[in-house]
Design a protein around this motif. Structure first.
Motif, short mmCIF file in Angstrom:
data_model
loop_
_atom_site.label_atom_id
_atom_site.label_comp_id
_atom_site.label_asym_id
_atom_site.label_seq_id
_atom_site.Cartn_x
_atom_site.Cartn_y
_atom_site.Cartn_z
N ILE B 79 92.20 3.64 33.44
CA ILE B 79 92.76 2.17 33.70
C ILE B 79 93.08 1.71 32.31
O ILE B 79 92.69 1.87 31.37
CB ILE B 79 91.63 1.30 34.17
CG1 ILE B 79 91.31 1.67 35.63
CG2 ILE B 79 92.41 -0.09 34.10
CD1 ILE B 79 89.91 1.01 35.98
N VAL B 80 94.62 1.48 32.25
CA VAL B 80 95.17 0.60 30.98
C VAL B 80 95.01 -0.85 31.10
O VAL B 80 95.32 -1.28 31.98
CB VAL B 80 96.46 1.07 30.77
CG1 VAL B 80 97.00 0.54 29.45
CG2 VAL B 80 96.66 2.49 30.73
N LEU B 81 94.29 -1.12 30.22
CA LEU B 81 93.60 -2.69 30.26
C LEU B 81 94.90 -3.60 29.77
O LEU B 81 95.52 -3.02 28.87
CB LEU B 81 92.16 -3.07 29.71
CG LEU B 81 91.26 -2.03 30.29
CD1 LEU B 81 89.93 -2.48 29.47
CD2 LEU B 81 90.97 -2.41 31.70
N PRO B 82 94.89 -4.73 30.18
CA PRO B 82 95.96 -5.45 29.57
C PRO B 82 95.64 -6.20 28.25
O PRO B 82 94.47 -6.05 27.77
CB PRO B 82 95.95 -6.72 30.64
CG PRO B 82 94.78 -6.75 31.54
CD PRO B 82 94.26 -5.35 31.32
N ASP B 83 96.73 -6.27 27.79
CA ASP B 83 96.32 -6.81 26.25
C ASP B 83 95.47 -7.72 26.27
O ASP B 83 95.64 -8.72 26.93
CB ASP B 83 97.68 -6.99 25.65
CG ASP B 83 97.64 -7.02 23.99
OD1 ASP B 83 97.54 -6.23 23.37
OD2 ASP B 83 97.76 -8.36 23.51
N TYR B 84 94.50 -7.93 25.10
CA TYR B 84 93.54 -8.78 24.99
C TYR B 84 94.32 -10.05 24.82
O TYR B 84 93.94 -11.30 25.28
CB TYR B 84 92.75 -8.41 23.89
CG TYR B 84 91.57 -9.46 23.33
CD1 TYR B 84 90.91 -10.03 24.60
CD2 TYR B 84 91.27 -9.98 22.35
CE1 TYR B 84 89.88 -10.98 24.28
CE2 TYR B 84 90.26 -10.79 22.07
CZ TYR B 84 89.58 -11.45 23.22
OH TYR B 84 88.50 -12.45 22.74
N GLN B 85 95.18 -10.33 23.84
CA GLN B 85 96.10 -11.43 23.53
C GLN B 85 96.73 -12.11 24.81
O GLN B 85 96.72 -13.33 25.03
CB GLN B 85 97.08 -11.22 22.53
CG GLN B 85 96.61 -10.57 21.25
CD GLN B 85 95.65 -11.57 20.48
OE1 GLN B 85 95.90 -12.95 20.78
NE2 GLN B 85 94.87 -11.35 19.55
N GLN B 86 97.48 -10.98 25.31
CA GLN B 86 98.15 -11.54 26.85
C GLN B 86 97.10 -12.15 27.77
O GLN B 86 97.35 -13.20 28.31
CB GLN B 86 98.86 -10.35 27.37
CG GLN B 86 100.02 -10.08 26.60
CD GLN B 86 100.66 -8.87 27.41
OE1 GLN B 86 100.22 -8.36 28.19
NE2 GLN B 86 101.79 -8.08 26.51
#
Lengths: 93, 93
Positions: B79-86
């Motif tokens: 799983i590629v997690l969404p960018d923390y900032q986004q």
């Protein structure tokens, strides 16, 4: 080497294994800007709850390893499953 | 080599990784007398439901690999997690 290759290599040489085993591994690669605490220890309990819907899991039969460094956390659960025959017997009692 | 060693070896060389990733691996070593169908494909959905309590997981960001042979089954979720900032931005909207 892929992770599945690792499991192919490390599986028992003989097909006649004595005990069923379930191994669950969760690895979280984190960016340095993510300062939130790890959720893997909490996740561990929920993963075991899900597993218990499918198989009988003795608390004694679970070994847990959690490791954490700068940019990676890994949670490893090793479970020795009850003998299939024994399990059937207890169900039929 | 332990499984955790595998992860240590395969983790990114630089600590400054671009995307957070979560890798979940379930390996079930089965005895030959266990003729019951595999529960790993069903387990997969439940594992993802648990993961979604902790992180936003895009359906597109999940890759699944399920392999089965005579005495072992492995389920691998990447799983590629969404960018923390986004992710923070969308929470604050």
């Amino acid at each position: 080497m892929s992770l599945l290759d690792y499991f192919r290599k490390s599986k028992p040489k003989s097909a006649a294994i004595a005990k069923e085993r379930l191994q669950i591994l969760v690895a979280h690669e984190r960016t340095l800007r993510n300062r939130r605490p790890s959720y893997l220890p909490q996740l561990q309990k929920e993963l075991l709850d899900v597993i218990r819907k499918y198989v009988n899991v003795d608390q004694d039969a679970i070994s847990v390893n959690f490791e954490q460094d700068e940019n990676q956390e890994t949670l490893e659960l090793n479970i020795v499953l009850p003998d299939y025959q024994q399990e059937n017997k207890s169900v039929n009692m």
